[in-house]
Scaffold this motif. Structure first.
Motif, PDB file in Angstrom:
ATOM      1  N   ALA A   1      61.467  48.451  35.900  1.00  0.00           N
ATOM      2  CA  ALA A   1      61.199  47.009  35.878  1.00  0.00           C
ATOM      3  C   ALA A   1      61.594  46.354  37.190  1.00  0.00           C
ATOM      4  CB  ALA A   1      61.944  46.355  34.712  1.00  0.00           C
ATOM      5  N   GLY A   2      62.605  46.904  37.858  1.00  0.00           N
ATOM      6  CA  GLY A   2      63.056  46.339  39.123  1.00  0.00           C
ATOM      7  C   GLY A   2      62.097  46.553  40.270  1.00  0.00           C
ATOM      8  N   LEU A   3      61.089  47.443  40.087  1.00  0.00           N
ATOM      9  CA  LEU A   3      60.131  47.708  41.152  1.00  0.00           C
ATOM     10  C   LEU A   3      58.967  46.721  41.147  1.00  0.00           C
ATOM     11  CD1 LEU A   3      59.964  51.612  40.988  1.00  0.00           C
ATOM     12  CD2 LEU A   3      61.420  50.160  42.410  1.00  0.00           C
ATOM     13  N   ARG A   4      58.941  45.815  40.179  1.00  0.00           N
ATOM     14  CA  ARG A   4      57.861  44.837  40.089  1.00  0.00           C
ATOM     15  C   ARG A   4      58.237  43.562  40.833  1.00  0.00           C
ATOM     16  NH1 ARG A   4      54.193  46.731  36.835  1.00  0.00           N
ATOM     17  NH2 ARG A   4      54.757  48.365  35.338  1.00  0.00           N
ATOM     18  N   ASN A   5      57.230  42.881  41.340  1.00  0.00           N
ATOM     19  CA  ASN A   5      57.459  41.610  42.013  1.00  0.00           C
ATOM     20  C   ASN A   5      57.945  40.571  41.012  1.00  0.00           C
ATOM     21  OD1 ASN A   5      56.545  42.566  44.524  1.00  0.00           O
ATOM     22  ND2 ASN A   5      54.419  42.167  43.975  1.00  0.00           N
ATOM     23  N   LEU A   6      58.908  39.808  41.411  1.00  0.00           N
ATOM     24  CA  LEU A   6      59.406  38.739  40.557  1.00  0.00           C
ATOM     25  C   LEU A   6      58.455  37.556  40.615  1.00  0.00           C
ATOM     26  CD1 LEU A   6      63.216  38.833  41.463  1.00  0.00           C
ATOM     27  CD2 LEU A   6      62.067  39.864  39.485  1.00  0.00           C
ATOM     28  N   THR A   7      58.081  37.044  39.447  1.00  0.00           N
ATOM     29  CA  THR A   7      57.193  35.887  39.377  1.00  0.00           C
ATOM     30  C   THR A   7      58.019  34.624  39.451  1.00  0.00           C
ATOM     31  OG1 THR A   7      55.651  37.129  37.991  1.00  0.00           O
ATOM     32  CG2 THR A   7      55.404  34.726  38.027  1.00  0.00           C
ATOM     33  N   PRO A   8      57.756  33.782  40.426  1.00  0.00           N
ATOM     34  CA  PRO A   8      58.538  32.540  40.510  1.00  0.00           C
ATOM     35  C   PRO A   8      58.320  31.685  39.270  1.00  0.00           C
ATOM     36  CG  PRO A   8      56.633  32.451  41.965  1.00  0.00           C
ATOM     37  CD  PRO A   8      56.723  33.862  41.462  1.00  0.00           C
ATOM     38  N   PRO A   9      59.350  31.042  38.792  1.00  0.00           N
ATOM     39  CA  PRO A   9      59.235  30.273  37.544  1.00  0.00           C
ATOM     40  C   PRO A   9      58.305  29.080  37.653  1.00  0.00           C
ATOM     41  CG  PRO A   9      61.341  29.845  38.617  1.00  0.00           C
ATOM     42  CD  PRO A   9      60.706  30.966  39.369  1.00  0.00           C
ATOM     43  N   GLY A  10      58.097  28.544  38.841  1.00  0.00           N
ATOM     44  CA  GLY A  10      57.239  27.381  38.994  1.00  0.00           C
ATOM     45  C   GLY A  10      57.950  26.124  38.516  1.00  0.00           C
ATOM     46  N   PRO A  11      57.290  24.986  38.701  1.00  0.00           N
ATOM     47  CA  PRO A  11      57.926  23.732  38.298  1.00  0.00           C
ATOM     48  C   PRO A  11      58.034  23.627  36.784  1.00  0.00           C
ATOM     49  CG  PRO A  11      55.642  23.363  38.947  1.00  0.00           C
ATOM     50  CD  PRO A  11      55.964  24.782  39.294  1.00  0.00           C
ATOM     51  N   GLY A  12      59.067  23.002  36.299  1.00  0.00           N
ATOM     52  CA  GLY A  12      59.252  22.806  34.876  1.00  0.00           C
ATOM     53  C   GLY A  12      58.296  21.759  34.330  1.00  0.00           C
TER      54      GLY A  12
ATOM     55  N   ASP B   1      65.865  48.329  49.992  1.00  0.00           N
ATOM     56  CA  ASP B   1      65.938  47.213  49.042  1.00  0.00           C
ATOM     57  C   ASP B   1      65.418  47.625  47.659  1.00  0.00           C
ATOM     58  OD1 ASP B   1      66.921  45.659  51.083  1.00  0.00           O
ATOM     59  OD2 ASP B   1      64.975  44.770  51.588  1.00  0.00           O
ATOM     60  N   TRP B   2      64.311  48.417  47.650  1.00  0.00           N
ATOM     61  CA  TRP B   2      63.763  48.833  46.351  1.00  0.00           C
ATOM     62  C   TRP B   2      64.665  49.842  45.658  1.00  0.00           C
ATOM     63  CZ3 TRP B   2      60.866  45.569  44.342  1.00  0.00           C
ATOM     64  CH2 TRP B   2      59.901  44.853  45.059  1.00  0.00           C
ATOM     65  N   VAL B   3      65.420  50.638  46.421  1.00  0.00           N
ATOM     66  CA  VAL B   3      66.391  51.540  45.798  1.00  0.00           C
ATOM     67  C   VAL B   3      67.466  50.731  45.091  1.00  0.00           C
ATOM     68  CG1 VAL B   3      68.184  53.262  46.240  1.00  0.00           C
ATOM     69  CG2 VAL B   3      65.959  53.464  47.370  1.00  0.00           C
ATOM     70  N   HIS B   4      67.929  49.647  45.749  1.00  0.00           N
ATOM     71  CA  HIS B   4      68.905  48.759  45.116  1.00  0.00           C
ATOM     72  C   HIS B   4      68.360  48.233  43.778  1.00  0.00           C
ATOM     73  CE1 HIS B   4      72.357  48.278  47.734  1.00  0.00           C
ATOM     74  NE2 HIS B   4      71.574  48.142  48.807  1.00  0.00           N
ATOM     75  N   ARG B   5      67.101  47.751  43.802  1.00  0.00           N
ATOM     76  CA  ARG B   5      66.504  47.172  42.600  1.00  0.00           C
ATOM     77  C   ARG B   5      66.324  48.229  41.506  1.00  0.00           C
ATOM     78  NH1 ARG B   5      62.968  42.734  43.891  1.00  0.00           N
ATOM     79  NH2 ARG B   5      61.958  43.102  41.870  1.00  0.00           N
ATOM     80  N   TYR B   6      65.914  49.438  41.925  1.00  0.00           N
ATOM     81  CA  TYR B   6      65.698  50.509  40.947  1.00  0.00           C
ATOM     82  C   TYR B   6      67.015  50.920  40.309  1.00  0.00           C
ATOM     83  CZ  TYR B   6      64.361  55.030  38.979  1.00  0.00           C
ATOM     84  OH  TYR B   6      64.162  56.102  38.132  1.00  0.00           O
ATOM     85  N   ASN B   7      68.081  51.036  41.104  1.00  0.00           N
ATOM     86  CA  ASN B   7      69.388  51.397  40.548  1.00  0.00           C
ATOM     87  C   ASN B   7      69.857  50.376  39.519  1.00  0.00           C
ATOM     88  OD1 ASN B   7      69.636  53.749  42.038  1.00  0.00           O
ATOM     89  ND2 ASN B   7      70.760  52.770  43.717  1.00  0.00           N
ATOM     90  N   ALA B   8      69.556  49.100  39.771  1.00  0.00           N
ATOM     91  CA  ALA B   8      70.044  48.033  38.891  1.00  0.00           C
ATOM     92  C   ALA B   8      69.173  47.849  37.647  1.00  0.00           C
ATOM     93  CB  ALA B   8      70.123  46.710  39.667  1.00  0.00           C
TER      94      ALA B   8
ATOM     95  N   ASP C   1      49.256  48.194  39.277  1.00  0.00           N
ATOM     96  CA  ASP C   1      49.635  47.473  40.493  1.00  0.00           C
ATOM     97  C   ASP C   1      49.890  48.499  41.600  1.00  0.00           C
ATOM     98  OD1 ASP C   1      51.020  46.104  42.544  1.00  0.00           O
ATOM     99  OD2 ASP C   1      51.726  44.597  41.138  1.00  0.00           O
ATOM    100  N   GLY C   2      49.048  48.478  42.646  1.00  0.00           N
ATOM    101  CA  GLY C   2      49.160  49.475  43.705  1.00  0.00           C
ATOM    102  C   GLY C   2      50.484  49.422  44.438  1.00  0.00           C
ATOM    103  N   ALA C   3      51.025  48.222  44.646  1.00  0.00           N
ATOM    104  CA  ALA C   3      52.298  48.099  45.362  1.00  0.00           C
ATOM    105  C   ALA C   3      53.427  48.739  44.565  1.00  0.00           C
ATOM    106  CB  ALA C   3      52.605  46.627  45.627  1.00  0.00           C
ATOM    107  N   VAL C   4      53.439  48.511  43.262  1.00  0.00           N
ATOM    108  CA  VAL C   4      54.477  49.103  42.408  1.00  0.00           C
ATOM    109  C   VAL C   4      54.330  50.615  42.393  1.00  0.00           C
ATOM    110  CG1 VAL C   4      55.416  49.205  40.062  1.00  0.00           C
ATOM    111  CG2 VAL C   4      54.618  47.022  40.995  1.00  0.00           C
ATOM    112  N   SER C   5      53.076  51.094  42.369  1.00  0.00           N
ATOM    113  CA  SER C   5      52.824  52.541  42.368  1.00  0.00           C
ATOM    114  C   SER C   5      53.374  53.186  43.636  1.00  0.00           C
ATOM    115  CB  SER C   5      51.326  52.797  42.240  1.00  0.00           C
ATOM    116  OG  SER C   5      51.055  54.181  42.253  1.00  0.00           O
ATOM    117  N   ARG C   6      53.177  52.541  44.793  1.00  0.00           N
ATOM    118  CA  ARG C   6      53.693  53.099  46.055  1.00  0.00           C
ATOM    119  C   ARG C   6      55.216  53.149  46.058  1.00  0.00           C
ATOM    120  NH1 ARG C   6      49.611  49.783  48.042  1.00  0.00           N
ATOM    121  NH2 ARG C   6      51.117  48.200  48.726  1.00  0.00           N
ATOM    122  N   ARG C   7      55.859  52.153  45.457  1.00  0.00           N
ATOM    123  CA  ARG C   7      57.326  52.161  45.404  1.00  0.00           C
ATOM    124  C   ARG C   7      57.833  53.325  44.554  1.00  0.00           C
ATOM    125  NH1 ARG C   7      56.745  45.808  44.063  1.00  0.00           N
ATOM    126  NH2 ARG C   7      56.025  45.188  46.131  1.00  0.00           N
ATOM    127  N   MET C   8      57.129  53.601  43.450  1.00  0.00           N
ATOM    128  CA  MET C   8      57.521  54.739  42.614  1.00  0.00           C
ATOM    129  C   MET C   8      57.362  56.049  43.374  1.00  0.00           C
ATOM    130  SD  MET C   8      55.764  53.731  38.970  1.00  0.00           S
ATOM    131  CE  MET C   8      56.132  52.208  38.114  1.00  0.00           C
TER     132      MET C   8
END
Length: 355
Positions: free
Chosen positions: A72-83, A61-68, A26-33
């Motif tokens: 794994a925090g550098l990846r986009n969150l997939t919305p759960p979608g409808p049940g 914002d990505w530093v916050h996610r990486y610290n936490a 994932d290019g976006a995740v690679s740039r964040r790293m």
């Protein structure tokens, strides 16, 4: 804009972050790293962010996610979608419905289609689903559209399992006294009719086309008698003009010659009339073990026929009887000379005996 947030995780160095980025798809995740690696190297946040195609607030914002969460925090969150519209209980009932199959008198069909199940779910639960959604639920439950295996209407569903469970006891009980202390080889035997009323098979073709293949319409044929021992990876075959007690006796003699010296063969076969005929000539080193009635799935030689038809005998026009014999012999020799294939097709874990 708030003050810069320090990176508080030190489980990965800047070099290790770059290495992780090089293997990231994932290019976006690679740039964040890479941005975090630049920060760890001491580059100011604004330059690090712009170098990696983001603004300073986004990097914050990505530093916050990486610290936490680490990487794994550098990846986009997939919305759960409808049940799912179906509850767990309703999905379980759907599975039972699929397993039981439709009642032709009640449902008007002999097999379930997605549209039929859609209507049944609407009737039972009042849940409206598109037929594509029904297919997704079935896939989630582990169901796929598969070819069915034929079953005789008089077949005993419990007999095959009982035969497999008690196989060793059944074989031992049928062994003659002179074979009790000998090594036992397990062989399987069957015969197939090979002839001008041939078979077709699947071929590669363009999607949406209907490929054509030659198929003979004449009525000459021969019988291919085949047997195999998966443990020793050997086989014995004969091509004969008929299937009767005389030709079966010749095949039994051929099998007996293939049994290892000092061993005894337990030959598993079906209950065809010429397999139980009083006129059979059975070698002293062979004992016949008959399968339960209407249980061809227990005989792996059936799979050998499928393999040979699909690879050697289908889509074939035979010139005459001699051509049938030649091609049947060539097909069997092709199989017999491949020990790994013999073991792969005919091995059954339940078919073992401890003499």
């Amino acid at each position: 804009m708030g003050a810069a947030i320090s990176i508080t995780r030190f489980d990965l160095t800047a070099r290790e972050l770059r290495k992780a980025a090089s293997g990231e798809k994932d290019g976006a995740v690679s740039r964040r790293m890479l941005a975090l690696a630049l920060v760890l190297d001491g580059m100011d946040r604004k330059t690090a962010a712009e170098t990696c195609g983001m603004d300073r607030q986004t990097l914050r914002d990505w530093v916050h996610r990486y610290n936490a969460e680490g990487l794994a925090g550098l990846r986009n969150l997939t919305p759960p979608g409808p049940g799912s519209k179906l509850t767990a209980q309703q999905q379980a009932e759907l599975a039972e419905l699929v397993e039981a199959g439709p009642d032709p008198a009640r449902h008007g069909v002999v097999r379930w289609r997605r549209i039929d199940l859609r209507d049944e779910l609407q009737r039972r639960f009042g849940v409206a689903l598109h037929e594509r959604s029904v297919g997704k639920v079935l896939a989630k439950l582990g169901y796929r559209r598969l070819s069915v295996r034929p079953r005789h209407p008089q077949a005993d569903e419990k007999a095959p399992e009982a035969f497999k469970k008690n196989f060793a006891t059944t074989v031992t009980a049928q062994l003659p006294d002179h074979a009790k202390d000998k090594p036992i080889e397990i062989w399987f035997q069957d015969e197939a009719r090979i002839g001008q009323q041939g078979t077709l098979t699947r071929v590669w073709a363009k999607r949406g086309t209907r490929p054509r293949a030659p198929r003979d319409q004449r009525y000459d044929w021969a019988y291919l008698f085949g047997a195999a021992c998966p443990q020793r990876r050997v086989a014995a075959g004969l091509v004969m003009p008929a299937a009767n007690a005389e030709t079966m006796s010749l095949h039994l003699i051929a099998i007996g010659r293939m049994v290892a010296t000092g061993s005894h063969a337990a030959l598993v076969l079906d209950g065809a009339g010429y397999h139980i005929a009083a006129a059979l000539t059975i070698p002293d080193n062979v004992t016949l073990v008959h399968l339960p009635a209407y249980a061809p799935e227990l005989n792996p030689i059936e799979n050998v026929w499928e393999y040979l038809r699909g690879n050697k005998l289908a889509i074939t026009v035979f010139d005459d009887y001699d051509d049938i014999v030649d091609k049947a012999c060539a097909a069997w020799n092709f199989f017999e000379k491949d020990p790994k294939r013999i073991a792969s097709i005919t091995t059954r874990t339940w078919a073992t005996v401890n003499p």
